[in-house]
Structures are given as structure tokens and as C-alpha cells.
Write an enzyme that holds these catalytic residues in place. Structure first.
Site, PDB file in Angstrom:
ATOM      1  N   LYS A 191       0.851  -1.189   0.000  1.00 44.30           N
ATOM      2  CA  LYS A 191       0.000   0.000   0.000  1.00 44.30           C
ATOM      3  C   LYS A 191       0.890   1.243   0.000  1.00 44.30           C
ATOM      4  O   LYS A 191       1.491   1.595   0.988  1.00 44.30           O
ATOM      5  CB  LYS A 191      -0.924   0.065   1.225  1.00 44.30           C
ATOM      6  CG  LYS A 191      -2.013   1.118   0.971  1.00 44.30           C
ATOM      7  CD  LYS A 191      -2.648   1.688   2.201  1.00 44.30           C
ATOM      8  CE  LYS A 191      -1.946   2.859   2.810  1.00 44.30           C
ATOM      9  NZ  LYS A 191      -1.839   4.068   1.979  1.00 44.30           N
ATOM     10  N   GLY A 221      -5.054   3.922  -1.213  1.00 43.67           N
ATOM     11  CA  GLY A 221      -6.067   4.621  -0.418  1.00 43.67           C
ATOM     12  C   GLY A 221      -5.504   5.188   0.863  1.00 43.67           C
ATOM     13  O   GLY A 221      -4.312   5.049   1.162  1.00 43.67           O
ATOM     14  N   GLY A 223      -4.831   5.869   4.859  1.00 43.77           N
ATOM     15  CA  GLY A 223      -4.406   4.972   5.939  1.00 43.77           C
ATOM     16  C   GLY A 223      -5.557   4.385   6.734  1.00 43.77           C
ATOM     17  O   GLY A 223      -5.668   3.163   6.874  1.00 43.77           O
ATOM     18  N   GLY A 227      -5.335   1.227   4.468  1.00 49.75           N
ATOM     19  CA  GLY A 227      -4.213   0.757   5.293  1.00 49.75           C
ATOM     20  C   GLY A 227      -4.707  -0.063   6.463  1.00 49.75           C
ATOM     21  O   GLY A 227      -4.229  -1.171   6.730  1.00 49.75           O
ATOM     22  N   GLU A 265       9.361   1.259  11.055  1.00 51.52           N
ATOM     23  CA  GLU A 265      10.450   2.210  10.847  1.00 51.52           C
ATOM     24  C   GLU A 265       9.814   3.576  10.961  1.00 51.52           C
ATOM     25  O   GLU A 265       9.059   3.982  10.075  1.00 51.52           O
ATOM     26  CB  GLU A 265      11.060   1.947   9.455  1.00 51.52           C
ATOM     27  CG  GLU A 265      12.522   2.270   9.388  1.00 51.52           C
ATOM     28  CD  GLU A 265      12.739   3.713   8.997  1.00 51.52           C
ATOM     29  OE1 GLU A 265      12.754   4.573   9.917  1.00 51.52           O
ATOM     30  OE2 GLU A 265      12.902   3.983   7.804  1.00 51.52           O
ATOM     31  N   CYS A 299      13.671  10.374   7.736  1.00 52.98           N
ATOM     32  CA  CYS A 299      13.633   9.985   9.138  1.00 52.98           C
ATOM     33  C   CYS A 299      15.020  10.063   9.765  1.00 52.98           C
ATOM     34  O   CYS A 299      15.159  10.251  10.955  1.00 52.98           O
ATOM     35  CB  CYS A 299      13.078   8.573   9.259  1.00 52.98           C
ATOM     36  SG  CYS A 299      13.945   7.385   8.232  1.00 52.98           S
ATOM     37  N   GLU A 398       9.587  15.807  15.790  1.00 49.45           N
ATOM     38  CA  GLU A 398      10.105  15.592  14.435  1.00 49.45           C
ATOM     39  C   GLU A 398       9.431  16.579  13.485  1.00 49.45           C
ATOM     40  O   GLU A 398       8.205  16.576  13.340  1.00 49.45           O
ATOM     41  CB  GLU A 398       9.830  14.159  13.967  1.00 49.45           C
ATOM     42  CG  GLU A 398      10.482  13.897  12.620  1.00 49.45           C
ATOM     43  CD  GLU A 398      10.244  12.497  12.071  1.00 49.45           C
ATOM     44  OE1 GLU A 398       9.099  12.025  12.111  1.00 49.45           O
ATOM     45  OE2 GLU A 398      11.217  11.884  11.588  1.00 49.45           O
TER      46      GLU A 398
END
Ligand code: TXE
Length: 504
Positions: A191, A221, A223, A227, A265, A299, A398
Site C-alpha cells: 500500500k 487509499g 491509511g 491501510g 520504521e 527519518c 520531528e
């Protein structure tokens, strides 16, 4: 700002956008049954295409197709030679289609075309070669330590795996998941992010030529719809996720209901620690690369730049001067160093940190504004602040954009404390030519990866992943083998046993 956008009212799309994008199930395009989602090119802010969302029903179809191939076909028992051949063909298909894949990646993400062609695509192709080479050496285990017995440990494919990809570097990151999943004999459902599906849909369509039906399905699509249906599906045996920490938590909770193992991750707020004992010019180059590569959306960005007091003022001044000259602009232009941010929403989120910085007492050193002029693309000035302390939100949250925070330190102890004072723990960077400093700081860092005197250096043989809220599990040769396979222990006596006779 000398290096920033020139007049740029008309940027071209990198490629003629596909009119409509759909998923792939059973080697055929799937007419998804969900809503239409508009997709925008970050370079112009204009809608370029429409994605048809796959509903729970479509996800179910994709899982059943993968399950059927996994259980009923020869795929999971294919010889290593044949699997290597297939992985090498996947690599070749990517290399034969560099131009189109790169332009589609640029259309979705706004990443600089030159960098996509020079790095991302080659990395995507290499992921297939790497796992082809890895499986040629993979082996089981055998124990005969217990007298009279031999015990074998086999590794078998885990089954049907759900791969959830992010929007910041779709090709490079998703191919790590696809290549490793299929190398170990699984069937996968990918996805892509709903914001950046183009390149991965093209890749999936190319791979249909070499992969048997059902080995790689792709659903599209949002999440919480597509998802979440994939993660919650009882027919899925593994979930590999790359994305934000908040989303990662939801995904793990959904997967937990079926006890589906996950690798995560997630985000980072990595410390880039620069000692006075570093090669000064290299450290400046490294700090700029660490925060501004990939349009700052990575990241592993070195977003908290910790500098030893003795060189602090000079370092920050030079960093700021260089930042002012960075060329921000059209991702198709060879001179561009930072392209647009991937979405309007994300651009606004990054810029909201300028206000947060002010509220927290940080000092804005450079940048801090949208750079749009007549173009509606999602361009922002590369930005840096002098943090009041490591407690500032610019040091704790972040930002995931071209936005650096500076902090000074006066001793190794202080550098260690600041670096580790974060909810994240993905990467630490150390710049020093003093070996004892390097050794000590590397050992003290609470992060999954430490890079010394280098920007990003991804050794695929070694594990990559984070401590704390930066992730769960690792990606890399052996780590992927462990994740995408089930271990099976088979114990056999070497001679007939003299068994105790119940009831006799
Ligand atoms: O990504 P999300 P977002 C960080 C970065 C960014 C923040 C949020 O800080 O600002 O995350 O990004 C899918 N079940 N990173 O919200 O939501 C989604 O469709 C299953 C770090 O835009 O994490 C997409 O395919 N899937 C990062 C993928 O998850 C779900 C990369 C990632 O989207 C889902 C990207 C759900 N409930 C952002 N909700 C990195 N580690 O490199 C969403 N998704």
C-alpha cells in the site's frame, strides 16, 4: 537570499500525469470500489490526477489472491536459483525504466529529479540484487549437541505480508520491503502512500511481467481506510510499516488484535554531534547534507545539530551563510538543491514550527518562510534556529523538513545527555578525529545507528532501525530474513528410541 527561487511562475510537470490511478490484483488492474482522491504535484500545487481508493472489500480480494498463490502455487517452494533469476529480472526492469520511474517519483514527491535518477532508482534496483545475493548464501541450522538426536532449524516463508510505504522516498523504501518479502518466498500486498502512488504503481505494473499472479498486489487509499483494512485482515501474516510514530502506534494496535508481527520504521530527531576535534569543513558539509538532503524529509535527518562551544559561533555563522545560498526551486532543474515539500499540509506543519520556536524562545537564524512568489508549489526556505535549550519543541518534535536546530555543548558528558534526551533513537552522527571520543560517544548513544564522520551510509547487510519511538525491529539482510520467515525446529532421533511404555 541569493540562492533561493528565481521567477518561477510556470513549472512543467515532470511527466504527463496518468489520468487516473488504480491498484493491481492478480496481475490485473483493479477497479477499486472506494472514493476518488485528488493527487497534487508539489512543484505547482496543482491537481494532476485522481486515485481510486480501494475499500475493505478490495483489500480482502488482494489478500485472498495473495493467500491463494502462497498456498496453492509453487511460489513458496521455488528453487533459490529461480528466485534469484526473478529478483535479477526485477532489478533489470527498474534500470530499463529509469526515466519514467524517476519522473513519476518526482511527480508524486517533488524530490529532485537529478537525485532520484542518481540515487533513489539505483538503490531501488540494488535492493533486488542485494536480496538475490543474500538468499544465495542463506542457510538453516543443525544441532547435534543433545546425545542421540539431530535437530534441524528450517526457515519457511511467513506467508502473506502487508507492506505500508511512506511518501518521502517511495521507491527506495518500498523496494526494500518488496525485494526482501519476495526473496524469502512470501506474497505481498503493497500500500503506497495515497499522496505519492505514481512510481510504485508503475513499478508494480512492470513487475507483473516477471512475478507470478498474486505475488505482488497493490492497493491504494488512505491509511485509516485501506491501510487499516490491510493491517487488521486476519489473512495477513506480517506488517512492515514505514511512517510516522503516531500512525505506527495505531498500526501496531490494529495488528496486535491478530497478533500479527510488525516492523516499524518510524520518526527520528537525530543528534548530529560536532566536536572541535572534527575535520571542520567536512563537518559543515556533513551537517548541511544531514538536514537538507531529500528536501529535508527523511527519518534519518541530523536535525539537532550539537556543536562544541569552542567552534559554535564560527560553525553556525558558516552554516547560515551556506544555507542562504542553497538553490530552492524546480525539481527538474539540475541546479536545484532543495525542491518542494511533498504536500501543502506538510508544508504548513513545517512552517508552524517557526511560531513554536518563537514561543519557546529559540532564535530564528535563517529562512522560516514560504517561498512561493507566483508559483503555488510547496516551497519553503531552508531554515535554522538557535534553540533556547533541548526542551524546545524544535528539538523534541520531528519536523521532517529542511529545518535545523542548533545547540552548544561544552563537554562529552553534556553532548551525551543532550543527544539522548529525546523520545526518538534512530541515528546519531558524530564528527571528530579523536578515536577515544568516537568510541565513547558511539557506545553511549541510545540509537539504532551511529554514523561517524559521514552523512547517511546505508549498509544493507547491517540492521537499520531505531530505539524508543523510532521503531520496532530492524531492516537489513539478516533482520529481514528473520522477519519474513518462520523458524521451524525439527528434532529426529538418530536411532530408534527405547520408549517408556505407558499402560504396559
Ligand atoms: O504519514 P503516515 P504522515 C513522519 C513525519 C511526518 C509524520 C506524519 O514526521 O510529519 O510522520 O506523516 C499509511 N493504518 N514520517 O501522517 O500517516 C499512510 O497511508 C495503516 C516519518 O503523512 O505515517 C501511508 O501509506 N496505514 C517517515 C503510511 O501509513 C496507515 C515517513 C505513512 O503515513 C494508517 C513519513 C493506518 N491507520 C512520515 N494511517 C519515516 N519513518 O521515514 C496511515 N497509514
Amino acid at each position: 537570499m541569493k540562492g533561493l527561487l528565481r521567477k518561477m511562475s510556470v513549472f512543467q510537470n515532470p511527466i504527463e500525469p496518468p489520468h487516473i490511478v488504480k491498484g493491481w490484483i492478480d496481475n490485473k488492474q483493479n477497479n477499486g470500489s472506494g472514493i476518488e482522491i485528488p493527487i497534487f504535484y508539489p512543484g505547482t500545487g496543482k491537481q494532476v490526477s485522481v486515485l481510486i481508493e480501494d475499500s475493505e472489500e478490495d483489500v480482502n480480494k488482494a489478500v485472498l489472491s495473495a493467500r491463494k498463490t502462497f498456498e496453492k502455487s509453487s511460489w513458496r517452494r521455488l528453487s533459490v536459483e529461480k528466485r534469484i533469476e526473478i529478483l535479477e529480472s526485477c532489478r533489470k526492469l527498474i534500470l530499463d525504466n529509469i526515466e519514467e520511474l524517476a519522473r513519476l517519483e518526482c511527480l508524486g514527491t517533488g524530490l529532485i529529479l537529478r537525485e532520484i535518477k542518481g540515487f533513489h532508482i539505483h538503490r531501488a534496483a540494488y535492493n533486488f540484487r542485494f536480496f538475490a545475493q543474500y538468499i544465495s548464501q542463506a542457510h538453516g541450522e543443525r544441532y547435534d549437541n543433545t546425545e542421540g538426536y539431530i535437530t534441524l532449524v528450517n526457515r519457511e516463508p511467513a506467508g502473506v505480508v502487508g507492506l505500508i510505504a511512506p511518501w518521502n522516498a517511495p521507491l527506495a523504501l518500498a523496494t526494500m520491503k518488496i525485494a526482501s518479502a519476495i526473496a524469502f518466498g512470501n506474497c505481498a500486498i503493497l500500500k503506497p502512500s495515497e499522496q505519492t502512488p505514481f512510481s510504485l504503481i508503475k513499478l508494480a505494473s512492470l513487475l507483473q511481467d516477471v512475478l507470478p499472479e498474486g505475488v505482488l498486489n497493490l492497493v491504494n487509499g488512505r491509511g485509516p481506510i485501506t491501510g487499516s483494512s490491510l493491517v487488521s485482515h486476519p489473512g495477513v501474516d506480517r506488517i512492515s510499516f514505514t511512517g510516522g510514530t503516531v500512525t505506527g502506534r495505531k498500526v501496531m494496535m490494529d495488528a496486535g488484535k491478530q497478533l500479527t508481527p510488525c516492523t516499524m520504521e518510524l520518526g527520528g530527531k537525530s543528534a548530529n554531534i560536532i566536536f572541535a576535534s572534527a575535520d571542520y569543513q567536512r563537518a559543515i558539509d556533513g551537517a548541511l547534507i544531514g538536514i537538507f538532503s531529500n528536501n529535508g524529509q527523511q527519518c534519518l535527518a541530523g536535525s539537532r545539530i550539537l556543536i562544541e562551544e569552542k567552534i559554535f559561533d564560527q560553525f553556525v555563522e558558516e552554516f547560515v551563510e551556506r544555507t542562504k545560498k542553497i538553490v530552492v526551486g524546480d525539481p527538474l532543474n539540475d541546479e536545484t538543491e532543495i525542491g518542494p515539500i511533498a504536500s501543502k499540509q506538510h508544508m504548513e506543519r513545517i512552517l508552524s514550527f517557526v511560531e513554536k520556536a518563537e514561543e519557546d524562545g529559540d532564535k530564528l537564524l535563517v529562512g522560516g518562510k514560504r517561498h512561493s512568489e507566483e508559483n503555488n508549489g510547496y516551497f519553503i526556505e531552508p531554515t535554522a534556529v538557535l534553540a533556547k535549550s533541548n526542551n524546545s519543541r524544535t528539538c523534541q518534535e520531528e519536523i521532517f523538513g529542511p529545518f535545523a536546530s542548533f545547540i552548544s555543548f561544552s563537554s562529552e558528558e553534556e553532548a551525551i545527555n543532550i543527544a539522548n534526551d529525546t523520545e526518538y533513537g534512530l541515528v546519531s552522527y558524530i564528527w571528530s578525529d579523536h578515536l577515544p571520543t568516537i568510541m565513547r560517544i558511539s557506545e553511549e548513544m541510545r540509537s539504532g545507528v551511529v554514523w561517524v564522520n559521514t552523512p547517511m551510509m546505508r549498509e544493507l547487510r547491517a540492521p537499520f532501525g531505531g530505539y524508543h519511538n523510532s521503531g520496532v525491529g530492524r531492516e537489513g539482510g539478516y533482520s529481514c530474513e528473520q522477519f519474513y520467515t518462520e523458524e521451524k525446529t525439527i528434532s529426529i532421533p538418530k536411532a530408534p528410541l527405547n520408549l517408556k511404555k505407558f499402560g504396559k
